[in-house]
Design a protein around this motif. Structure first.
Motif: not given
Lengths: 142, 507
Positions: B1, B6, B57-58, B60-61
């Protein structure tokens, strides 16, 4: 404005302001949060301006202040998101603070901080819009 | 990650919020930081374009729970890389041009702040893998563009901006309504997840209704013909750098891109929808060019020609969709879609250049009326040459890029036996040549009646026009198959292989 309006506005504004702060800091526990509380905060300022201020020069100074604090607040929100990247799991908007116990005022990690900043941002933005309209009206009348 | 995608949203957003604060202290900050930021994004997006990794991509996880994605996903695949590239490159050149152009307006800082906000919104639309966030970013970019259209605050500008806002809000309402319908039926907002659920969903009237609503909403944003009423006003009254951004990039990034993305990767499109899209594309191609012939305002002519060229792009995608829906040869569909992606890149370059040229003329002469202009080629050699290049490119004269992309679309149409569409595309190309010859003759050649002692535009403005005309010639190399494979095939693959996009979003 008449004396009655001025006096009542003076008495009420403090409570409105406190209520806005209450809504903002309890954003992660109760309904409402940064946006709703910020709108109430702006309401307190607008009440004061409606009751007392009609001096456009003074208002322009206020507008500068509010637009600067708006930009700064939203910039700080972004910086907190970026801070989440550097602290912990390399993800933006990472909630890196300890989350605490559910239901307590100081809990939920970074979320209350976001709420506070968004509250400032919304209050400043609404106030800026209001001031822009009122200054425009004064300029038209002159 | 460890992905950095972003940054495409964070950097322009941060710059947009810093400018009003530091801009109060010094006037030079906004002018320098905006081109620098866009240059960085340019390098970043071009490096992404030439390496093969695709990622999601996520934010804030927030990891998926029980295989249900709960976080906000950003997805970078071949198609979004290409559009990101267009946005940053054109944005960079336009921001260089603005340094001189915008200095005649007051409140320059607001211009740059809104400009960065628009870039951030468009990057967000392109990267978002979540249909509601796509809507939010779309609103960010269009609200910034409403303000930018009205930037001159004259009567015409305000009227155009108001018209744009009314139609834009209708479009936003339709889009939000269809998103709500989709959420109601599928219980999710993630594009990949919706695509998975719709596979098992039998096609119903509801689904068709949602698709029609989405085509209408994004058709309004992309100014396809029955929904085009706002575009000629908005694009001609805005300051020229903004017109170049709106026409060159915005209607593609928030209109065409989203239609293509949703219909290829989210819905399994039917033959009927493919026909609807092709018909809309053909209509805007023909009517846009017919309306452009009789315009005597330079920027209005260019705006109508934008509608016509967007028609070409939609037509190419439509032909590809029809071939795929009928189960025809996939290589033909690949040809049609890559042709229209190629035309999308080309259109943003030459239409950006044409609007910047129109801005240069307006900057020196303060008029956009072709009847008053004439013989400017002696006074403004750089503007004249670059505009000539762009005009030849848009009307499809061989060494320029416009010829090759139109050729690919027409070849695909002929091979797939859509002879009528191919014929119409050729006819419209000839009409395009006609009205651009009229534009050239009326503005740069003939007799110079009113403007005998004007000079060439400042260096910053001519620099970005020269770079764009070089791009016009240089992009022709994309017609060579081995080069096309490197740049465009990633984008085509990510559209045609539906599963690839879905697998990219891991949950």
């Amino acid at each position: 404005m008449s004396l009655i309006v001025k006096k009542v506005a003076q008495l009420i504004t403090g409570f409105v302001f406190l209520y806005g702060i209450y809504i903002i800091v309890h954003g992660h526990l109760t309904p409402g949060g940064g946006f709703a509380g910020g709108a109430i905060l702006a309401g307190a300022y607008i009440l004061q301006i409606l009751a007392f201020g009609r001096d456009p020069l003074h208002l322009k100074k206020k507008e500068t202040g509010s637009s600067v604090s708006e930009s700064v607040a939203i910039f700080l929100v972004l910086m907190m998101a970026v801070a989440g990247f550097f602290i912990g799991a390399k993800v933006f908007f990472n909630n890196y603070l300890p989350t605490g116990k559910i239901g307590e005022l100081v809990s939920a990690g970074a979320i209350p901080l976001y709420n506070v900043l968004i509250g400032i941002e919304v209050a400043a933005a609404l106030l800026t819009i209001f001031l822009a309209l009122i200054i425009y009206k004064e300029e038209i009348e002159e | 990650m460890n992905s950095l995608i972003p940054l495409f949203i964070i950097i322009p957003l941060a710059i947009a919020f810093i400018i009003p604060v530091i801009g109060k202290l010094t006037n030079y900050f906004a002018k320098t930081i905006t081109p620098i930021m866009l240059l960085i994004l340019c390098f970043f997006s071009v490096t992404l374009l030439f390496n093969n990794n695709q990622e999601s991509y996520i934010v804030g996880g927030w990891q998926p729970v029980d295989n249900i994605p709960i976080g906000i996903y950003l997805v970078l695949d071949g198609f979004s890389k290409l559009i990101l590239c267009i946005i940053s490159v054109i944005g960079f050149l336009v921001s260089i041009y603005s340094i001189s152009y915008i200095s005649k307006y007051t409140s320059e800082n607001n211009f740059y702040a809104l400009f960065c906000l628009m870039i951030a919104g468009m990057n967000g639309v392109v990267l978002s893998g979540d249909i509601f966030n796509l809507f939010v970013f779309l609103e960010i970019s269009v609200i910034a563009s409403y303000a930018l259209v009205a930037f001159g605050v004259g009567k015409n500008e305000l009227e155009a901006s108001f018209k744009y806002q009314v139609l834009g809000n209708i479009a936003s309402f339709l889009i939000l309504f269809s998103i709500a319908l989709l959420y109601w039926q599928t219980k999710t907002l993630n594009i990949a997840d919706i695509s998975n659920i719709l596979k098992t969903h039998d096609s119903s009237a509801f689904l068709t209704f949602t698709q029609i609503l989405l085509i209408t909403g994004f058709g309004l944003k992309a100014a396809i013909i029955p929904f085009h009423a706002w575009l000629p006003d908005a694009h001609s009254s805005a300051p020229s750098p903004v017109s170049a951004m709106l026409s060159g990039v915005l209607i593609k990034a928030i209109g065409v891109y989203v239609i293509v993305r949703l219909f290829f990767n989210m819905f399994a499109f039917t033959y009927e929808i493919a026909v609807v899209i092709t018909v809309l594309g053909t209509l805007s191609m023909i009517i846009g060019s017919l309306l452009a012939i009789n315009q005597w305002d330079i920027k209005r002519l260019l705006a109508y020609s934008s509608i016509s060229q967007i028609g070409y792009i939609i037509l190419g995608f439509g032909i590809g969709m029809m071939i795929l829906a009928k189960g025809g040869k996939e290589s033909l569909a690949v040809l049609a879609i890559s042709g229209s992606l190629f035309h999308m890149v080309n259109h943003s370059v030459f239409k950006g250049l044409l609007f910047l040229g129109a801005g240069a003329i307006e900057y020196r002469t303060n008029t956009r009326d072709m009847n008053q202009l004439g013989g400017l080629s002696e006074n403004m050699p750089i503007t004249s040459t670059t505009s000539l290049g762009a005009s030849m490119s848009i009307s499809g004269i061989p060494p320029f890029n416009g010829f090759f992309s139109k050729l690919i679309i027409i070849i695909a149409a002929v091979q797939a036996k859509f002879y009528l569409l191919a014929f119409l595309a050729v006819i419209v190309s000839i009409i395009t040549l006609a009205y651009f010859l009229k534009f050239q003759k009326a503005v740069f050649y003939g007799k110079n009646k009113n403007f005998k002692d004007i000079k060439e535009v400042p260096f910053a403005m001519s620099l970005s026009m020269i770079v764009l005309v070089i791009l016009c010639l240089g992009l022709s190399v994309l017609a060579i198959p081995s080069i096309r494979e490197v740049v465009l095939d990633q984008a085509v693959n990510s559209l045609i292989n539906v599963d690839e996009y879905v697998n990219l979003v891991k949950y």
